[in-house]
Design a protein around this motif. Structure first.
Motif, PDB file in Angstrom:
ATOM      1  N   VAL A  15       0.868  -1.179   0.000  1.00  5.36           N
ATOM      2  CA  VAL A  15       0.000   0.000   0.000  1.00  5.36           C
ATOM      3  C   VAL A  15       0.904   1.228   0.000  1.00  5.36           C
ATOM      4  O   VAL A  15       1.706   1.413   0.914  1.00  5.36           O
ATOM      5  N   LEU A  16       0.784   2.038  -1.053  1.00  4.27           N
ATOM      6  CA  LEU A  16       1.532   3.286  -1.143  1.00  4.27           C
ATOM      7  C   LEU A  16       0.636   4.406  -0.610  1.00  4.27           C
ATOM      8  O   LEU A  16      -0.398   4.713  -1.195  1.00  4.27           O
ATOM      9  N   VAL A  17       1.014   4.963   0.534  1.00  2.28           N
ATOM     10  CA  VAL A  17       0.205   6.018   1.166  1.00  2.28           C
ATOM     11  C   VAL A  17       0.729   7.369   0.690  1.00  2.28           C
ATOM     12  O   VAL A  17       1.909   7.679   0.871  1.00  2.28           O
ATOM     13  N   ILE A  18      -0.160   8.146   0.053  1.00  2.00           N
ATOM     14  CA  ILE A  18       0.242   9.479  -0.395  1.00  2.00           C
ATOM     15  C   ILE A  18      -0.705  10.526   0.202  1.00  2.00           C
ATOM     16  O   ILE A  18      -1.836  10.215   0.578  1.00  2.00           O
ATOM     17  N   ASP A  19      -0.212  11.743   0.295  1.00  2.00           N
ATOM     18  CA  ASP A  19      -0.981  12.863   0.827  1.00  2.00           C
ATOM     19  C   ASP A  19      -1.901  13.374  -0.286  1.00  2.00           C
ATOM     20  O   ASP A  19      -1.419  13.809  -1.334  1.00  2.00           O
ATOM     21  N   ALA A  20      -3.214  13.311  -0.068  1.00  2.00           N
ATOM     22  CA  ALA A  20      -4.173  13.720  -1.107  1.00  2.00           C
ATOM     23  C   ALA A  20      -4.018  15.186  -1.494  1.00  2.00           C
ATOM     24  O   ALA A  20      -4.389  15.591  -2.594  1.00  2.00           O
ATOM     25  N   GLU A  21      -3.441  16.006  -0.589  1.00  2.00           N
ATOM     26  CA  GLU A  21      -3.270  17.427  -0.894  1.00  2.00           C
ATOM     27  C   GLU A  21      -1.917  17.712  -1.558  1.00  2.00           C
ATOM     28  O   GLU A  21      -1.757  18.724  -2.226  1.00  2.00           O
ATOM     29  N   ARG A  22      -0.932  16.815  -1.330  1.00  4.08           N
ATOM     30  CA  ARG A  22       0.386  16.983  -1.963  1.00  4.08           C
ATOM     31  C   ARG A  22       0.801  15.644  -2.560  1.00  4.08           C
ATOM     32  O   ARG A  22       1.722  14.985  -2.082  1.00  4.08           O
ATOM     33  N   PRO A  23       0.103  15.242  -3.629  1.00  3.91           N
ATOM     34  CA  PRO A  23       0.280  13.879  -4.139  1.00  3.91           C
ATOM     35  C   PRO A  23       1.483  13.727  -5.077  1.00  3.91           C
ATOM     36  O   PRO A  23       1.962  14.694  -5.664  1.00  3.91           O
ATOM     37  N   PHE A  24       1.919  12.487  -5.183  1.00  2.29           N
ATOM     38  CA  PHE A  24       2.923  12.082  -6.178  1.00  2.29           C
ATOM     39  C   PHE A  24       4.184  12.941  -6.119  1.00  2.29           C
ATOM     40  O   PHE A  24       4.684  13.409  -7.132  1.00  2.29           O
ATOM     41  N   LEU A  29       6.832   8.626  -5.918  1.00  3.38           N
ATOM     42  CA  LEU A  29       7.094   8.011  -7.223  1.00  3.38           C
ATOM     43  C   LEU A  29       8.248   7.024  -7.153  1.00  3.38           C
ATOM     44  O   LEU A  29       8.226   5.967  -7.793  1.00  3.38           O
ATOM     45  N   THR A  30       9.265   7.341  -6.348  1.00  2.00           N
ATOM     46  CA  THR A  30      10.407   6.435  -6.193  1.00  2.00           C
ATOM     47  C   THR A  30       9.954   5.119  -5.556  1.00  2.00           C
ATOM     48  O   THR A  30      10.311   4.031  -6.029  1.00  2.00           O
ATOM     49  N   ILE A  31       9.144   5.223  -4.501  1.00  3.63           N
ATOM     50  CA  ILE A  31       8.656   4.009  -3.834  1.00  3.63           C
ATOM     51  C   ILE A  31       7.699   3.243  -4.759  1.00  3.63           C
ATOM     52  O   ILE A  31       7.776   2.014  -4.855  1.00  3.63           O
ATOM     53  N   GLY A  32       6.835   3.968  -5.463  1.00  2.00           N
ATOM     54  CA  GLY A  32       5.926   3.327  -6.415  1.00  2.00           C
ATOM     55  C   GLY A  32       6.691   2.550  -7.478  1.00  2.00           C
ATOM     56  O   GLY A  32       6.352   1.405  -7.805  1.00  2.00           O
ATOM     57  N   ASP A  33       7.761   3.156  -7.992  1.00  2.00           N
ATOM     58  CA  ASP A  33       8.581   2.498  -9.010  1.00  2.00           C
ATOM     59  C   ASP A  33       9.269   1.256  -8.433  1.00  2.00           C
ATOM     60  O   ASP A  33       9.375   0.228  -9.105  1.00  2.00           O
ATOM     61  N   LEU A  34       9.739   1.346  -7.185  1.00  2.00           N
ATOM     62  CA  LEU A  34      10.363   0.186  -6.523  1.00  2.00           C
ATOM     63  C   LEU A  34       9.371  -0.973  -6.403  1.00  2.00           C
ATOM     64  O   LEU A  34       9.719  -2.128  -6.654  1.00  2.00           O
ATOM     65  N   GLY A  75      -4.394   1.855 -14.225  1.00  2.00           N
ATOM     66  CA  GLY A  75      -5.617   1.371 -13.588  1.00  2.00           C
ATOM     67  C   GLY A  75      -5.447   0.972 -12.132  1.00  2.00           C
ATOM     68  O   GLY A  75      -6.342   0.371 -11.540  1.00  2.00           O
ATOM     69  N   VAL A  76      -4.301   1.302 -11.527  1.00  2.00           N
ATOM     70  CA  VAL A  76      -4.062   0.961 -10.118  1.00  2.00           C
ATOM     71  C   VAL A  76      -5.175   1.541  -9.235  1.00  2.00           C
ATOM     72  O   VAL A  76      -5.623   2.666  -9.462  1.00  2.00           O
ATOM     73  N   PRO A  77      -5.665   0.781  -8.247  1.00  2.00           N
ATOM     74  CA  PRO A  77      -6.737   1.304  -7.386  1.00  2.00           C
ATOM     75  C   PRO A  77      -6.265   2.492  -6.538  1.00  2.00           C
ATOM     76  O   PRO A  77      -5.187   2.442  -5.942  1.00  2.00           O
ATOM     77  N   LEU A  78      -7.071   3.545  -6.512  1.00  2.00           N
ATOM     78  CA  LEU A  78      -6.842   4.700  -5.633  1.00  2.00           C
ATOM     79  C   LEU A  78      -7.962   4.691  -4.593  1.00  2.00           C
ATOM     80  O   LEU A  78      -9.139   4.773  -4.949  1.00  2.00           O
ATOM     81  N   VAL A  79      -7.592   4.579  -3.312  1.00  2.00           N
ATOM     82  CA  VAL A  79      -8.595   4.466  -2.255  1.00  2.00           C
ATOM     83  C   VAL A  79      -8.472   5.644  -1.294  1.00  2.00           C
ATOM     84  O   VAL A  79      -7.460   5.779  -0.602  1.00  2.00           O
TER      85      VAL A  79
END
Length: 199
Positions: A15-24, A29-34, A75-79
């Motif tokens: 689960v990649l947790v990102i800040d909805a107000e300061r995303p990506f 992106l580095t962790i997502g790519d890993l 198409g990755v799920p965004l929750v």
């Protein structure tokens, strides 16, 4: 980052947790790519959702950003979740279990080859040295993540754009949104051609 990498290597779904107000941001992106490079399933949790004003509009914006910045898991799920209030955690777990199911998915060889024939007919591979590249046969070599092998007349000559066409087609036609897909090419014809005739 070392701890994150170790956790990813032991995971099936991350689960990649990102800040909805300061995303990506860069680290997201580095962790997502890993996660993708390690071949793990991925679900993105949009944290601090309780602070977002126009939720529908923001979700659409974040989906568009995600498709652009992490195209390798289209198409990755965004929750949407709120760590502070505990909202959205049931949906997050449902997303994790669904991703685990897709990550373990196996497809029958006959269906894959019918699909490959349709894809090649709709958009044939390019010509190289005056002869069209040939893709004759494919199979699923593994799951966790779904890994496919196709036999090609000149695998090194097949453009990256054609491989993306096949991977995106697999993801869409076999309903595997957001799953990292491995697609390998080998030189040669159908390795099973003629076996039935020799029995």
């Amino acid at each position: 980052m070392g701890d994150a990498l170790r956790a990813i290597r032991f995971a099936e779904v991350a689960v990649l947790v990102i800040d909805a107000e300061r995303p990506f941001e860069k680290q997201d992106l580095t962790i997502g790519d890993l996660i993708v490079r390690e071949g793990r399933g991925i679900v993105i949790a949009l944290n601090k959702w309780d602070l977002v004003k126009d939720k529908q509009e923001r979700l659409a914006e974040l989906r568009e950003m995600c498709e652009r910045m992490l195209p390798q898991v289209k198409g990755v799920p965004l929750v949407p979740v709120s760590g502070l209030k505990g909202n959205g955690l049931e949906k997050l777990m449902a997303g994790v279990f669904e991703m685990a199911r897709l990550w373990n998915k196996r497809l029958p060889t006959a269906k894959l080859n019918d699909w490959l024939a349709e894809m090649v007919e709709a958009h044939p591979p390019p010509h190289v040295g005056g002869r069209r590249l040939k893709l004759r046969y494919m199979t699923q070599a593994n799951a966790r993540p779904p890994t496919f092998v196709a036999f090609c007349s000149k695998p090194k000559e097949l453009p990256e754009s054609y491989l993306r066409y096949l991977v995106n087609g697999l993801r869409e036609d076999f309903k595997m949104p957001g799953v990292p897909i491995r697609f390998n090419l080998r030189k040669g014809e159908n390795p099973y051609a003629g076996k039935a005739r020799r029995r």
